[in-house]
Scaffold this active site. Sequence first.
Site, mmCIF file in Angstrom:
data_model
loop_
_atom_site.group_PDB
_atom_site.id
_atom_site.type_symbol
_atom_site.label_atom_id
_atom_site.label_comp_id
_atom_site.label_asym_id
_atom_site.label_seq_id
_atom_site.Cartn_x
_atom_site.Cartn_y
_atom_site.Cartn_z
ATOM 1 N N ALA A 65 0.868 -1.172 0.000
ATOM 2 C CA ALA A 65 0.000 0.000 0.000
ATOM 3 C C ALA A 65 0.907 1.225 0.000
ATOM 4 O O ALA A 65 2.063 1.160 0.432
ATOM 5 C CB ALA A 65 -0.890 -0.020 1.230
ATOM 6 N N GLY A 108 0.725 -4.929 1.076
ATOM 7 C CA GLY A 108 -0.507 -5.011 0.297
ATOM 8 C C GLY A 108 -0.303 -5.647 -1.067
ATOM 9 O O GLY A 108 -1.249 -6.186 -1.643
ATOM 10 N N GLU A 111 -0.538 -9.227 -0.372
ATOM 11 C CA GLU A 111 -1.959 -9.488 -0.037
ATOM 12 C C GLU A 111 -2.826 -9.459 -1.303
ATOM 13 O O GLU A 111 -3.738 -10.267 -1.452
ATOM 14 C CB GLU A 111 -2.443 -8.458 0.986
ATOM 15 C CG GLU A 111 -1.784 -8.669 2.349
ATOM 16 C CD GLU A 111 -2.024 -7.525 3.316
ATOM 17 O OE1 GLU A 111 -1.887 -6.347 2.910
ATOM 18 O OE2 GLU A 111 -2.343 -7.790 4.487
ATOM 19 N N GLU A 131 5.286 -4.997 7.122
ATOM 20 C CA GLU A 131 4.586 -3.944 7.875
ATOM 21 C C GLU A 131 5.167 -3.746 9.270
ATOM 22 O O GLU A 131 5.127 -2.656 9.830
ATOM 23 C CB GLU A 131 3.086 -4.282 7.994
ATOM 24 C CG GLU A 131 2.294 -4.158 6.698
ATOM 25 C CD GLU A 131 2.277 -5.426 5.860
ATOM 26 O OE1 GLU A 131 3.132 -6.320 6.093
ATOM 27 O OE2 GLU A 131 1.416 -5.526 4.978
HETATM 28 N N1 DAK Z 1 4.629 3.221 -0.693
HETATM 29 C C1 DAK Z 1 5.000 4.384 -1.274
HETATM 30 N N2 DAK Z 1 6.117 4.532 -2.010
HETATM 31 C C2 DAK Z 1 6.895 3.465 -2.177
HETATM 32 C C3 DAK Z 1 6.581 2.197 -1.628
HETATM 33 C C4 DAK Z 1 5.369 2.093 -0.846
HETATM 34 N N3 DAK Z 1 4.934 0.943 -0.310
HETATM 35 N N4 DAK Z 1 7.564 1.326 -1.968
HETATM 36 C C5 DAK Z 1 8.443 2.012 -2.722
HETATM 37 N N5 DAK Z 1 8.047 3.289 -2.862
HETATM 38 C C6 DAK Z 1 8.712 4.366 -3.606
HETATM 39 C C7 DAK Z 1 9.928 4.868 -2.856
HETATM 40 O O1 DAK Z 1 9.541 5.817 -1.881
HETATM 41 C C8 DAK Z 1 10.721 5.491 -3.984
HETATM 42 O O2 DAK Z 1 10.137 6.732 -4.318
HETATM 43 P P1 DAK Z 1 11.076 8.046 -4.540
HETATM 44 O O3 DAK Z 1 11.883 8.176 -3.312
HETATM 45 O O4 DAK Z 1 11.899 7.697 -5.758
HETATM 46 O O5 DAK Z 1 10.093 9.156 -4.786
HETATM 47 C C9 DAK Z 1 10.447 4.543 -5.152
HETATM 48 O O6 DAK Z 1 9.237 3.852 -4.819
HETATM 49 C C10 DAK Z 1 11.548 3.513 -5.360
HETATM 50 O O7 DAK Z 1 11.766 2.873 -4.124
HETATM 51 P P2 DAK Z 1 13.222 2.655 -3.485
HETATM 52 O O8 DAK Z 1 14.125 3.782 -3.871
HETATM 53 O O9 DAK Z 1 13.034 2.393 -2.044
HETATM 54 O O10 DAK Z 1 13.690 1.346 -4.263
HETATM 55 P P3 DAK Z 1 14.698 0.232 -3.774
HETATM 56 O O11 DAK Z 1 14.915 -0.646 -4.955
HETATM 57 O O12 DAK Z 1 15.885 0.850 -3.104
HETATM 58 O O13 DAK Z 1 13.912 -0.586 -2.636
HETATM 59 C C11 DAK Z 1 11.986 -1.734 -1.710
HETATM 60 C C12 DAK Z 1 12.802 -1.350 -2.990
HETATM 61 C C13 DAK Z 1 10.699 -2.426 -2.200
HETATM 62 C C14 DAK Z 1 12.800 -2.725 -0.866
HETATM 63 C C15 DAK Z 1 11.665 -0.465 -0.888
HETATM 64 O O14 DAK Z 1 11.084 0.507 -1.761
HETATM 65 C C16 DAK Z 1 10.700 -0.705 0.241
HETATM 66 O O15 DAK Z 1 11.048 -1.227 1.289
HETATM 67 N N6 DAK Z 1 9.429 -0.280 0.052
HETATM 68 C C17 DAK Z 1 8.393 -0.356 1.092
HETATM 69 C C18 DAK Z 1 7.904 -1.775 1.259
HETATM 70 C C19 DAK Z 1 6.858 -1.882 2.359
HETATM 71 O O16 DAK Z 1 7.111 -1.574 3.525
HETATM 72 N N7 DAK Z 1 5.676 -2.297 1.996
HETATM 73 C C20 DAK Z 1 4.539 -2.463 2.956
HETATM 74 C C21 DAK Z 1 3.730 -1.175 2.992
HETATM 75 S S1 DAK Z 1 2.390 -1.266 4.212
HETATM 76 C C22 DAK Z 1 -5.319 -2.484 4.058
HETATM 77 C C23 DAK Z 1 -4.845 -2.656 2.812
HETATM 78 C C24 DAK Z 1 -3.495 -2.744 2.598
HETATM 79 C C25 DAK Z 1 -2.600 -2.614 3.604
HETATM 80 C C26 DAK Z 1 -3.082 -2.437 4.883
HETATM 81 C C27 DAK Z 1 -4.439 -2.367 5.122
HETATM 82 N N8 DAK Z 1 -6.727 -2.375 4.295
HETATM 83 C C28 DAK Z 1 -7.602 -2.454 3.155
HETATM 84 C C29 DAK Z 1 -7.248 -2.248 5.620
HETATM 85 C C30 DAK Z 1 -1.172 -2.679 3.283
HETATM 86 C C31 DAK Z 1 -0.164 -2.098 3.977
HETATM 87 C C32 DAK Z 1 1.174 -2.065 3.355
HETATM 88 O O17 DAK Z 1 1.397 -2.576 2.284
#
Ligand code: DAK
Length: 257
Positions: A65, A108, A111, A131
Amino acid sequence: MAYETILVETRGHVGLVRLNRPKALNALNSQLIAELTEALKAYDADPEIAAVVVTGTDKAFAAGADIKEMASKSYVEASFGDFIAPWQAVAQRKKPIIAAVAGYALGGGCELAMMCDLVICADNAKFGQPEINLGTIPGAGGTQRLTRLIGKSKAMEMVLTGRMLDAEAAERANLVARVVPVDNLLDEALKLGDTIAEKSKPVVAMAKQAINAAYETTLETGLKTERQLFYGTFATEDRREGMAAFADKRSPEFQDR
Ligand code: DAK
């Protein structure tokens, strides 16, 4: 409808939806989820479409997400806003949805893949529920579908530590049906869709409903559901055609009736 965050095209009888926010690694913001669910509903209603493939880019199916969009939400906004409703629409579709995952499927994104009916992945895929590193927990099936799919210990390890599974580990854990080279991923997913398209659409929908009952109900209820759906196939012309074609030693010609 013109979409901004997904690309949609039809390949024969298979719908293809590509998540298309490559600069944000296909982070799932509310616009993308709204557009995705709109496209899936439209394919569900299209009598020419037999199955749908959902995919991303080679680098990311979806990295979760959109954290930047979620960051400022209050408890009340998250809990009582319409945050979850659009996501549920993915799992409520009648036609089979195939997730074709390359690169990251995190949070997400993982998911979303699990909401689809079957997942195939590229050899560079990485699945994770990170998360916990953001001070939160999965909220769209990452503790429930994941646990049913891969078991408690592996789900605990992923959710409590944020550890990712690579493609081979995901296959061993039964998270994916199979792993293919990244360059073949889309072709293989579309081929799967084409194979499903050769079958009877109503009978495919019944088979999907029966398998989902195994995840959503008790064994007893699931077996009853299966039996009712099995008998239901006898109300279709396609069941009659399928069995007649077998006896005649020819290929069946299903009419979706
Ligand atoms: N959200 C927003 N931006 C993201 C992102 C994310 N999840 N993942 C990556 N990006 C963006 C980065 O901020 C960066 O943007 P700029 O800085 O260039 O503007 C760009 O994508 C490239 O990312 P990186 O520079 O970080 O790229 P790397 O290759 O170095 O790293 C990575 C890739 C995937 C390891 C890293 O980006 C990362 O750790 N990303 C976050 C992963 C994460 O934590 N995902 C879980 C998010 S929480 C629900 C529905 C859904 C959910 C909950 C409830 N309901 C319906 C109730 C879900 C929650 C989640 O998913």
